[in-house]
Design a protein around this motif. Structure first.
Motif, PDB file in Angstrom:
ATOM      1  N   ASP A  20     -63.369  46.016 121.155  1.00 30.56           N
ATOM      2  CA  ASP A  20     -63.318  47.376 120.593  1.00 30.56           C
ATOM      3  C   ASP A  20     -64.699  47.827 120.116  1.00 30.56           C
ATOM      4  N   ALA A  21     -65.417  46.905 119.481  1.00 26.16           N
ATOM      5  CA  ALA A  21     -66.738  47.263 118.950  1.00 26.16           C
ATOM      6  C   ALA A  21     -67.689  47.638 120.093  1.00 26.16           C
ATOM      7  N   LEU A  22     -67.665  46.863 121.192  1.00 23.39           N
ATOM      8  CA  LEU A  22     -68.575  47.155 122.304  1.00 23.39           C
ATOM      9  C   LEU A  22     -68.154  48.429 123.038  1.00 23.39           C
ATOM     10  N   ALA A  23     -66.857  48.678 123.101  1.00 24.04           N
ATOM     11  CA  ALA A  23     -66.389  49.932 123.716  1.00 24.04           C
ATOM     12  C   ALA A  23     -66.856  51.123 122.868  1.00 24.04           C
ATOM     13  N   ARG A  24     -66.782  50.982 121.544  1.00 19.66           N
ATOM     14  CA  ARG A  24     -67.219  52.066 120.654  1.00 19.66           C
ATOM     15  C   ARG A  24     -68.734  52.297 120.811  1.00 19.66           C
ATOM     16  N   TYR A  25     -69.471  51.180 120.890  1.00 18.41           N
ATOM     17  CA  TYR A  25     -70.938  51.246 121.050  1.00 18.41           C
ATOM     18  C   TYR A  25     -71.302  52.011 122.342  1.00 18.41           C
ATOM     19  N   GLU A  26     -70.658  51.663 123.441  1.00 20.65           N
ATOM     20  CA  GLU A  26     -70.937  52.362 124.705  1.00 20.65           C
ATOM     21  C   GLU A  26     -70.582  53.848 124.592  1.00 20.65           C
ATOM     22  N   ARG A  27     -69.421  54.129 124.011  1.00 18.89           N
ATOM     23  CA  ARG A  27     -69.004  55.548 123.889  1.00 18.89           C
ATOM     24  C   ARG A  27     -70.035  56.332 123.097  1.00 18.89           C
ATOM     25  N   ALA A  28     -70.561  55.682 122.065  1.00 15.63           N
ATOM     26  CA  ALA A  28     -71.499  56.380 121.180  1.00 15.63           C
ATOM     27  C   ALA A  28     -72.869  56.572 121.830  1.00 15.63           C
ATOM     28  N   ARG A  29     -73.233  55.721 122.795  1.00 12.61           N
ATOM     29  CA  ARG A  29     -74.610  55.722 123.278  1.00 12.61           C
ATOM     30  C   ARG A  29     -74.822  56.169 124.719  1.00 12.61           C
ATOM     31  N   LEU A  30     -73.808  56.024 125.588  1.00 12.06           N
ATOM     32  CA  LEU A  30     -74.040  56.269 127.020  1.00 12.06           C
ATOM     33  C   LEU A  30     -74.525  57.690 127.307  1.00 12.06           C
ATOM     34  N   GLU A  31     -73.881  58.679 126.698  1.00 14.11           N
ATOM     35  CA  GLU A  31     -74.223  60.056 127.045  1.00 14.11           C
ATOM     36  C   GLU A  31     -75.640  60.406 126.560  1.00 14.11           C
ATOM     37  N   ARG A  32     -75.927  60.043 125.323  1.00 13.37           N
ATOM     38  CA  ARG A  32     -77.239  60.398 124.757  1.00 13.37           C
ATOM     39  C   ARG A  32     -78.391  59.708 125.505  1.00 13.37           C
ATOM     40  N   THR A  33     -78.245  58.417 125.746  1.00 13.00           N
ATOM     41  CA  THR A  33     -79.345  57.695 126.394  1.00 13.00           C
ATOM     42  C   THR A  33     -79.476  58.118 127.862  1.00 13.00           C
ATOM     43  N   GLY A  34     -78.347  58.393 128.518  1.00 16.04           N
ATOM     44  CA  GLY A  34     -78.395  58.857 129.908  1.00 16.04           C
ATOM     45  C   GLY A  34     -79.090  60.214 129.999  1.00 16.04           C
ATOM     46  N   TRP A  35     -78.762  61.110 129.067  1.00 19.23           N
ATOM     47  CA  TRP A  35     -79.415  62.422 129.014  1.00 19.23           C
ATOM     48  C   TRP A  35     -80.919  62.235 128.843  1.00 19.23           C
ATOM     49  N   CYS A  36     -81.269  61.326 127.977  1.00 20.02           N
ATOM     50  CA  CYS A  36     -82.682  61.080 127.679  1.00 20.02           C
ATOM     51  C   CYS A  36     -83.420  60.536 128.918  1.00 20.02           C
ATOM     52  N   GLN A  37     -82.745  59.657 129.677  1.00 20.65           N
ATOM     53  CA  GLN A  37     -83.360  59.137 130.904  1.00 20.65           C
ATOM     54  C   GLN A  37     -83.643  60.280 131.887  1.00 20.65           C
ATOM     55  N   LEU A  38     -82.637  61.141 132.076  1.00 23.12           N
ATOM     56  CA  LEU A  38     -82.783  62.225 133.052  1.00 23.12           C
ATOM     57  C   LEU A  38     -83.795  63.268 132.578  1.00 23.12           C
ATOM     58  N   GLN A  39     -83.764  63.545 131.279  1.00 29.03           N
ATOM     59  CA  GLN A  39     -84.666  64.539 130.713  1.00 29.03           C
ATOM     60  C   GLN A  39     -86.123  64.060 130.760  1.00 29.03           C
ATOM     61  N   SER A  40     -86.315  62.748 130.623  1.00 25.09           N
ATOM     62  CA  SER A  40     -87.672  62.198 130.692  1.00 25.09           C
ATOM     63  C   SER A  40     -88.249  62.416 132.086  1.00 25.09           C
ATOM     64  N   ARG A  41     -87.412  62.280 133.104  1.00 27.87           N
ATOM     65  CA  ARG A  41     -87.816  62.579 134.483  1.00 27.87           C
ATOM     66  C   ARG A  41     -88.316  64.016 134.590  1.00 27.87           C
ATOM     67  N   GLU A  42     -87.498  64.941 134.029  1.00 27.12           N
ATOM     68  CA  GLU A  42     -87.841  66.365 134.124  1.00 27.12           C
ATOM     69  C   GLU A  42     -89.129  66.676 133.369  1.00 27.12           C
ATOM     70  N   ALA A  43     -89.307  66.014 132.207  1.00 27.73           N
ATOM     71  CA  ALA A  43     -90.512  66.266 131.403  1.00 27.73           C
ATOM     72  C   ALA A  43     -91.751  65.892 132.209  1.00 27.73           C
ATOM     73  N   GLY A  44     -91.681  64.812 132.986  1.00 29.04           N
ATOM     74  CA  GLY A  44     -92.816  64.407 133.810  1.00 29.04           C
ATOM     75  C   GLY A  44     -93.176  65.508 134.805  1.00 29.04           C
ATOM     76  N   LYS A  45     -92.127  66.095 135.409  1.00 32.40           N
ATOM     77  CA  LYS A  45     -92.381  67.157 136.407  1.00 32.40           C
ATOM     78  C   LYS A  45     -92.998  68.385 135.731  1.00 32.40           C
ATOM     79  N   LEU A  46     -92.492  68.696 134.522  1.00 31.21           N
ATOM     80  CA  LEU A  46     -92.976  69.879 133.796  1.00 31.21           C
ATOM     81  C   LEU A  46     -94.472  69.772 133.506  1.00 31.21           C
ATOM     82  N   PHE A  47     -94.925  68.559 133.171  1.00 29.89           N
ATOM     83  CA  PHE A  47     -96.338  68.395 132.795  1.00 29.89           C
ATOM     84  C   PHE A  47     -97.254  68.264 134.003  1.00 29.89           C
TER      85      PHE A  47
END
Ligand SMILES: Cc1cc2nc3c(=O)[nH]c(=O)nc-3n(C[C@H](O)[C@H](O)[C@H](O)COP(=O)(O)OP(=O)(O)OC[C@H]3O[C@@H](n4cnc5c(N)ncnc54)[C@H](O)[C@@H]3O)c2cc1C
Length: 389
Positions: free
Chosen positions: A332-359
């Motif tokens: 349960d603890a690891l399922a909660r951890y993934e739920r809490a983190r997957l979306e934010r960190t995934g967004w950050c990975q994709l957004q970092s890609r875009e930031a590189g293109k912007l600069f």
């Protein structure tokens, strides 16, 4: 497998040490295993945004980190050729008030030392260097870790904080192929006195131009200039931080760029320039299996263009500690951890890609300002200590 309550942490980088501290703070017993023969970090800077500093404060190490920190005051984006100011973001008092925590530029070695000293102060024998994890197994009661030196350790949970080429990740069946982005990066560090007075200020400057960009800031109380120079390149095979480069190479790659950029590169000591290829991976859908999970770059490696890799690892550490407090079962603890983190960190990975293109093109002021505002809203305001999980 023997039942015990030790949480095994693989890797004593920023993520592993932050997790050790977060768990110790909650009264848990940890054992940290590091492959390197001694603890250390690369000689380079790291930007600490409010979401990072909030975690460091919670872990009790912010005051120590602040001793060597520089307050940049603002970020400026400049045109690669003319030096014209294209966008400026205030990082001073109003920024600190808005996000409830400051923005700092620090030396990695200093921050890493603050973390491992705090972990050792809690438990002097819990960090085991020269322990290179080669295999692991688990059953319903625990996890067993096997190391290259022949040592075997057991615990109730194992967290892979072992970076981009994580052995733990492979072991739980995740095979995320890395793609070369076509970008090569050089990192340099030099004494501030090597630069003319007008280049010694604390502001973060991002020089932006077609196919290349250059980020510079000061660390160690403003006594050292740190830079990262990124340029398109055809091929590269090595993913790592430690290939020495000739200063002449980035100087050549930044031919035609503003004299301030070239002056910084030219002033780099002969042994002070490192190069590496930038690799990218897609966000994962999951990163836990049974009693094993991942944290930091092992779970969500990202391009450095938003300066959030260490920040995400710090946030993960606090969130995982909180999840283990809430749920009595590891599942349960690891399922909660993934739920809490997957979306934010995934967004950050994709957004970092875009930031590189912007600069790496000449963007409009509106686009650059919009990018900054979005970071504030989604990144800096996040509080890992109190966010609902
Ligand atoms: C150019 C650049 C600039 C950056 N700037 C910023 C920034 O300004 N702000 C920011 O937040 N982030 C920044 N980052 C990202 C940040 O550095 C990383 O995301 C962060 O260091 C990841 O920490 P980690 O603990 O997950 O992994 P790592 O730091 O890679 O630590 C992994 C540890 O595990 C150990 N290890 C590996 N395999 C094993 C094994 N088999 N057994 C035992 N130990 C093992 C390694 O030796 C290492 O000590 C930047 C990155 C780059 C490349």
């Amino acid at each position: 497998m023997t039942k015990n309550n030790v949480i095994m942490i693989i890797g004593a980088g920023i993520g592993g040490l932050a997790l050790a501290l977060a768990l110790q703070k909650r009264g848990r017993k940890v054992a940290v295993y590091e492959r390197a023969p001694e603890l250390g970090e690369v000689g380079a800077g790291v930007m600490l945004t409010p979401n990072s500093n909030r975690v460091l404060e919670h872990l009790g190490v912010l005051a120590e980190v602040e001793k060597g920190a520089t307050s940049p005051g603002q970020t400026q984006v400049r045109h690669f050729e003319t030096g014209a100011e294209m966008s400026t973001t205030d990082l001073g008092d109003a920024f600190k008030k808005r996000y409830g925590s400051p923005y700092y530029d620090v030396h990695r070695v200093h921050m890493h030392a603050a973390l491992h000293q705090a972990v050792r102060a809690n438990d002097s024998g819990c960090i085991h260097v020269a322990h290179d994890l080669i295999d692991l197994s688990q059953d319903a009661h625990g996890v067993r870790a096997m190391f290259a030196n022949g040592a075997v350790a057991e615990g109730s949970l194992l967290v892979g904080c072992d970076g981009v080429r994580s052995v733990v990740k492979g072991n739980i069946g995740i095979d995320d192929a890395a793609r070369f982005t076509g970008n090569l990066a050089w990192r340099g560090l030099l004494p501030i006195e090597a630069l003319p007075p007008h280049q010694r200020g604390p502001a973060i400057t991002i020089w932006t131009g077609p196919g290349r960009h250059f980020v510079e800031y000061t660390i160690k109380n403003g006594t050292m200039k740190n830079y990262v120079a990124i340029a398109n390149h055809d091929t590269w095979t090595e993913e790592g931080w430690s290939t020495r480069a000739k200063v002449a190479d980035p100087l050549h790659a930044f031919t035609g760029w503003h004299e301030d950029v070239r002056a910084i590169i030219a002033a780099t000591p002969a042994d002070g320039c490192i190069k590496w290829g930038l690799f990218d991976r897609d966000p994962l859908d999951w990163w836990s299996k049974g009693r094993v999970t991942l944290l930091g770059d092992a779970a969500h490696p990202m391009l450095p263009f938003m300066a959030q890799g260490a920040a995400m690892a710090l946030e993960d550490a606090v969130i995982l500690g909180r999840c283990l407090d809430i749920d009595t079962s590891v599942d349960d603890a690891l399922a909660r951890y993934e739920r809490a983190r997957l979306e934010r960190t995934g967004w950050c990975q994709l957004q970092s890609r875009e930031a590189g293109k912007l600069f790496q093109r000449i963007a409009s002021r509106g686009e650059l300002d919009g990018d900054r505002a979005e970071r504030g809203r989604r990144l800096y305001a996040y509080d890992a200590v109190t966010v609902d999980i």
